[in-house]
Design an enzyme around this catalytic site. Structure first.
Site, PDB file in Angstrom:
ATOM      1  N   HIS A 292       0.839  -1.204   0.000  1.00  0.00           N
ATOM      2  CA  HIS A 292       0.000   0.000   0.000  1.00  0.00           C
ATOM      3  C   HIS A 292       0.875   1.255   0.000  1.00  0.00           C
ATOM      4  O   HIS A 292       0.633   2.191  -0.776  1.00  0.00           O
ATOM      5  CB  HIS A 292      -0.914  -0.014   1.229  1.00  0.00           C
ATOM      6  N   GLU A 293       1.903   1.283   0.869  1.00  0.00           N
ATOM      7  CA  GLU A 293       2.791   2.438   0.924  1.00  0.00           C
ATOM      8  C   GLU A 293       3.533   2.625  -0.400  1.00  0.00           C
ATOM      9  O   GLU A 293       3.750   3.756  -0.850  1.00  0.00           O
ATOM     10  CB  GLU A 293       3.794   2.281   2.071  1.00  0.00           C
ATOM     11  N   HIS A 296       1.595   4.640  -2.852  1.00  0.00           N
ATOM     12  CA  HIS A 296       1.735   6.094  -2.735  1.00  0.00           C
ATOM     13  C   HIS A 296       2.943   6.576  -3.534  1.00  0.00           C
ATOM     14  O   HIS A 296       2.899   7.623  -4.181  1.00  0.00           O
ATOM     15  CB  HIS A 296       1.879   6.496  -1.262  1.00  0.00           C
ATOM     16  N   GLU A 372      -5.628   7.157  -0.962  1.00  0.00           N
ATOM     17  CA  GLU A 372      -5.617   5.918  -0.180  1.00  0.00           C
ATOM     18  C   GLU A 372      -6.243   4.768  -0.966  1.00  0.00           C
ATOM     19  O   GLU A 372      -5.732   3.634  -0.946  1.00  0.00           O
ATOM     20  CB  GLU A 372      -6.353   6.118   1.139  1.00  0.00           C
TER      21      GLU A 372
END
Length: 430
Positions: A292-293, A296, A372
């Site tokens: 997930h990070e 970004h 997100e």
């Protein structure tokens, strides 16, 4: 518009914003009060006991938050009504006079900043003590000792002062020497300063507060490196931060520019380092969180946010350049005979721009939620959907986060989508 109109407008706007925030908090408090059963989507994932604990924790935090907002509003109103900013400025001059310094706006401004920091610490200290040693302690999250807490506050005060005093002096110099287009130089100065602080903070400032060590060799480190390599993430170093001395709450993030990216894991995130029984995530769940990070990074969310921030700052500096010479602004705050630059910045940026800042904050919150979901989508493309679902549930459970929110409260405050929305998104087939 005269100074009385300006003062009245600022006071009215501040109260409107306060009442709006209070209204949202009360709406959410009612959700905590009325929601007594676990949502169907979580019935096989979170125990009833954990849900009830999270509800009690949420109610306690909500009560504290409402009290804190009322306390802050009373202090803020008193600050305006009794011209506290003016009196602190006068006190700054008086302190310098004791050492035979009777002029120099930069010197007065430097003392003013230190006195404002000191006053803020004094005002916020009772709330901070209560939050740490009563609220967080009651629910098993606080790990700080009294001495650790005191050292933390002292270090924070010293570091903030060391950073802010030179910055304020630099700003004053630029405004005085920059001519009609000083706002451009001020913007460039702020941009360079931001990039500099983003560079030095993780390596030189953050370690003053928490211990950072390289992630030990083993399966987790190997798999993280493999994950980073699979998406061409320029991983430079892996760190483990000893957050367990401060709190049981967990986190993970990455930072760095260009080919010097670092990934930081809180020890409370790792099941192997957790002292709280079943708390913490296993290797696959941690990899999903990092996926997930990495999303970004892949979508340049940090860079986009910096660009938006700089455009916003440029507009504010431009407006400041148009407004800061009006004597009525200063008279509204008790400054009848002088117009200090630092006071002008406080008035324009903090008070005049207050409605604009609220709208901008809402826009950034909406944008952040979009980011997100994009990052979750990236994790899905890496085959981490199920592991990320488990990790989100685990983090929600470990942190006793309440899973149900009032839609308006959430839309206004939450930069991250609520748990149930993220779980539903991850479950969807693309």
């Amino acid at each position: 518009m005269n100074e009385s109109d300006i003062f009245g407008s600022i006071l009215i706007i501040s109260w409107i914003e306060f009442l709006w925030e209070l209204y949202l908090s009360v709406r959410q408090h009612k959700v905590y009060t009325k929601t007594t059963t676990l949502p169907i989507a979580l019935q096989n994932a979170i125990s009833e006991e954990t849900f009830l604990k999270s509800r009690v924790y949420a109610l306690d935090k909500s009560n504290y938050s409402i009290f804190k907002s009322i306390y802050a509003m009373i202090i803020g109103t008193a600050t305006l009504w009794f011209f506290v900013i003016f009196h602190i400025w006068q006190q700054s001059k008086a302190l310098l006079a004791l050492v035979n310094i009777t002029e120099g706006e930069m010197k007065i401004s430097a003392v003013f900043i230190i006195l404002m920091f000191t006053l803020n610490v004094i005002i916020s200290l009772p709330l901070s003590v209560y939050e740490t040693f009563v609220l967080e302690e009651k629910h098993g999250f606080n790990k700080q000792t009294a001495w650790f807490f005191i050292k933390d506050k002292i270090k924070s005060f010293i570091v903030s002062t060391i950073i802010m005093v030179p910055l304020v002096c630099g700003i004053i110099y630029i405004v005085k020497a920059g001519g009609d287009f000083f706002f451009i130089y001020l913007w460039l100065f702020s941009m360079v300063t931001l990039l500099f602080l983003m560079t030095v903070y993780p390596d030189y400032i953050a370690p003053l507060f928490d211990k950072y060590t390289p992630l030990p060799e083993g399966e987790l480190k190997t798999k993280i490196e493999e994950l980073a390599a699979s998406v061409n993430f320029p991983l430079y170093k892996l760190y483990l931060v000893e957050g367990s001395k401060r709190s049981v709450h967990s986190n993970a993030y990455f930072y760095g520019f260009f080919k010097n990216k670092r990934i930081v894991l809180f020890d409370t995130l790792l099941k192997s380092h957790s002292n709280e029984g079943e708390k913490g995530c296993d290797t696959e769940e941690i990899l999903a969180i990092l996926a997930h990070e990495l999303g970004h990074w892949k979508f340049n969310h940090v860079t986009k946010n910096i660009v938006i921030m700089q455009i916003n700052l440029f507009l504010q500096f431009f407006a400041f350049g148009l407004l800061f010479k009006y004597p009525q602004l200063y008279r509204a705050f008790g400054f009848m005979d002088e117009q200090p630059i630092i006071i002008g910045i406080v008035i324009v940026m903090l008070f005049v721009f207050s409605p604009y800042n609220s709208i901008m904050s809402l826009f950034l919150t909406i944008l952040s939620r979009k980011y997100e979901f994009q990052a979750d989508g990236f994790a899905k493309t890496l085959g981490k959907s199920e592991s990320l679902r488990k990790a989100l549930i685990k983090l929600n459970q470990d942190n006793l986060s309440f899973p149900v929110y009032d839609w308006l409260f959430s839309a206004w405050h939450h930069s991250h989508p609520p748990l149930l929305q993220r779980l539903e998104y991850l479950k969807k087939e693309d």
